[in-house]
Design an enzyme around this catalytic site. Structure first.
Site: not given
Ligand code: IVH
Length: 663
Positions: A415, A29, A32-33, A130, A305, A216, A78-79, A420, A111, A107, A399, A109, A402
């Site tokens: 009651c 560290d 780096y600093d 997006r 999900k 991703y 989206s998916l 009843c 959040d 992969e 009630c 997902k 009744c």
């Molecule tokens: S692939 C065409 N990979 O989840 C490919 N999405 O509910 C589209 N997300 O809009 C996305 N982890 O914001 C992909 N490993 C992952 C992800 C991922 C999170 C999100 C992403 C997407 C949303 C869909």
């Protein structure tokens, strides 16, 4: 000076990459600093040398007037979502139709919110949200404050990559703690916090918020001669981008795919960031092209999900129901939502005090959780979403069935009208139920119909149905076979052991377990009826409340006359000791039940264990012998695995206990 400046930028860039992306720091560290200070000094003394991709931009400070619109040349899709194994199997079948023997990439997902990063000649030139998939917003000023977004790649190439900007759990907690201390409103979850930070005109806010980014997706892999998605992940990783290469995995076939999902369902809490599911993508890019897209989603990928343990929905109405003890309970009638794999449209609100404490109103947006994994209940009100038309709850004084005045005992309303209809129907339903007299063939609706038609008014009437056999057979929906079957089951119930009868009578505070304690102790109904209050209190596990209730029950004339009638009919009133079954799989062992069981209720499973001489405990410890797991089991299962405790599925449990009716 120019050379030294460029050299320091390279050293810091490499150090950031090793630290944030490879998780393998090579500088201390302090070192780096020192480099960072030297860099800032050169930039101060020689502003003409300042480069756009200098790591000093990460501290933020750039303020923009408004967000510029960005057009996504390749739409950011989206998916589609899947929620259970059957959905995954169906997805796999759809893929197989077009592309046999698929290899998938699984992969995590993440959040957060998706982002597109554009590099020209290896330099980050633009970051965009997006938006609606076609048009997003330029957030470059904020993206450059994200340490895990490299400002320069390892190669001087033009490329667009996509990923997720998110906030780690640690940063989220730190941020909310600070906001709490300073009286600011709290963020509900890391995703909202990340989204709120990235949509700021002043980039010093995003810089402070400590965001991260995982990449991703490469939208046009064939342009880089890449034929497989997993190879594109490796390619992007080698460019210096932060790719989840360690967690993501190629899987061959459904079995491996489900293993990945199960593994991460268990392990997700150990991650430093939140994930809300698993993304499944077809590995072959040619295969992806063959499957194509709908307007919104790629057909070659889907998102599994995780079952939400908590969801928001609208509380449409608070409705009172009357139980067999006469207790009047408020229930929430909800706009249906999916929670832990099932659709919920009702939840318990416990009692008036609970509703008042949480100020739950009709029309509110509320959060629903599954208590003890099984019964959904309303946990909290989203007060910020009130629109002013919500109606505060006022407990009815009468009630709902009744109309008689309710009586309040502690926090519950009852009651107390023993005529009843609903109380009577519920107590008749209870009498025939599985853990009580276990009279087969009587659904709740049949009991209610027979009651309304006058065939069933009180318990002894079950045994008189035989006298109306011909009439009953004429009823719509019943034939000779079903009525004969019902009557056989009714007659069989005459021989069950005393503990069942005690539970079935519906004496307040006498559950199946207490029924057994009393039956074992007194051996016959006559002995129990003669027992003094003192004698009852002195029994182990019988407290004053139960003793009082039992004593009172057998002093009531109407109850006595029902019992006399049952005796005349020939109902067994003795303890038969049938439950002293020795089952080598259960006797003497301690069990923990976890997850949602499908074939048995928790109470039924507990009763089977106890009747077979086992013990049920609520938490897993070294003393636990067996953990029985249902669907979506969580931390208890993890702990059992850690401690090396025997784990049974619900089916294994059922198989090992043998004939369920023996319980
Ligand atoms: S692939 C065409 N990979 O989840 C490919 N999405 O509910 C589209 N997300 O809009 C996305 N982890 O914001 C992909 N490993 C992952 C992800 C991922 C999170 C999100 C992403 C997407 C949303 C869909």
């Amino acid at each position: 000076m120019q050379d030294r400046y460029n050299e320091i930028i390279e050293i810091i860039r490499k150090a950031n990459y090793e630290y944030y992306t490879l998780d393998n720091p090579t500088l201390t560290d302090q070192e780096y600093d020192r480099y960072m200070q030297e860099l800032l000094k050169i930039e101060k003394d020689h502003p003409e040398l300042m480069r756009d991709d200098s790591p000093s931009v990460r501290v933020g400070g750039k303020i923009i007037d408004s967000f510029n619109k960005v057009n996504h040349e390749i739409p950011m899709l989206s998916l589609s979502n899947v929620f259970n194994e059957a959905d995954i199997v169906a997805f796999d079948e759809r893929v197989r139709k077009e592309f046999p023997n698929p290899i998938y990439v699984c992969e995590l997902k993440i959040d957060g919110l998706s982002v597109s990063l554009k590099y020209e000649k290896g330099k980050l030139v633009r970051a965009a949200t997006r938006g609606d998939g076609v048009t997003g917003e330029d957030i470059t000023h904020n993206a450059i404050t994200v340490k895990t977004i490299p400002l320069t790649l390892n190669e001087n190439i033009d490329i667009e990559v996509r990923g997720e900007i998110y906030m780690s759990k640690k940063s989220f907690n730190k941020l909310n703690e600070f906001r709490k201390k300073t009286g600011q409103s709290l963020f509900a979850n890391p995703r909202n916090a990340a989204a709120g930070s990235i949509r700021q005109l002043d980039s010093s806010i995003a810089a402070e918020r400590d965001l991260d980014c995982i990449i991703y997706h490469l939208p046009n892999p064939l342009d880089y001669n890449i034929e497989y998605h997993f190879d594109s992940l490796e390619y992007m990783k080698n460019l210096g981008l932060n790719v989840n290469i360690k967690a993501n995995r190629r899987v061959n076939g459904l079995h491996e795919l489900l293993d990945f999902i199960n593994e991460w369902t268990e392990k997700r809490d150990t991650l430093p960031y939140e994930i809300d599911g698993i993304v499944i993508k077809l590995d072959s890019i040619r295969g992806q092209q063959k499957l194509g897209y709908t307007a919104k989603y790629p057909k070659w990928a889907t998102a599994y999900k995780f079952p939400a343990a908590k969801v928001l929905t609208k509380l449409k109405e608070i409705k009172l129901t009357v139980g067999r003890t006469g207790q009047v309970t408020p229930n929430a009638i909800l706009e249906p939502v999916r929670l832990m794999g099932s659709v919920i449209s009702k939840a318990t609100l416990h009692n008036e005090d609970y509703i008042k404490l949480k100020d739950i109103r009709e029309g509110d947006i509320v959060s629903i959780i599954k208590a003890g994994d099984v019964i959904p209940r309303v946990e909290n009100v989203e007060v910020s979403r009130r629109v002013g038309t919500e109606v505060p709850f006022v407990m009815s004084k009468t009630c709902p069935i009744c109309g008689s005045t309710l009586k309040k005992t502690d926090s519950a309303y009852y009651c107390v009208n023993d005529k009843c209809d609903k109380v009577k129907i519920e107590s008749l339903i209870h009498y025939v139920s599985r853990d009580a007299m276990n009279i087969d063939g009587f659904g709740d609706a049949i009991v209610e119909d027979f009651y309304n038609m006058g065939y069933l008014k009180n318990i002894p009437d079950f045994y008189k149905l035989e006298n109306y056999k011909e009439e009953l057979m004429e009823l719509e929906g019943f034939g000779a076979k079903s009525i004969n079957g019902l009557i056989d089951s009714i007659n069989e119930s005459k021989n069950v052991s005393l503990e069942r009868l005690l539970f079935a009578l519906g004496i307040r505070h006498v559950g199946a377990k207490t029924g057994k304690i009393l039956a074992k102790h007194f051996k016959s109904l006559d002995n129990l009826m003669k027992a003094s209050n003192e004698e009852l209190v002195n029994i182990k596990d019988i407290g004053k409340t139960i003793a009082d209730s039992v004593y009172k029950y057998f002093r009531d004339e109407e109850n006595i006359s029902i019992i006399n009638e049952l005796k005349e009919i020939g109902i067994n009133t003795n303890y038969l000791g049938k439950e002293e079954i020795q089952n080598e799989n259960i006797t003497g062992k301690t069990f923990v039940l976890t997850g949602s069981l499908e074939k048995l209720t928790r109470d039924e499973a507990s009763l089977i264990i106890e009747n077979n001489g086992g013990k049920v405990s609520s938490s897993v410890s070294k003393k636990t012998d067996v953990v029985v797991v249902g669907a979506n089991a969580g931390s208890k299962l993890t702990k059992a695995k850690e401690l090396g405790i025997t784990i049974w599925t619900e089916q294994e449990f059922i198989d090992l206990v043998g004939d369920l009716d023996e319980k």
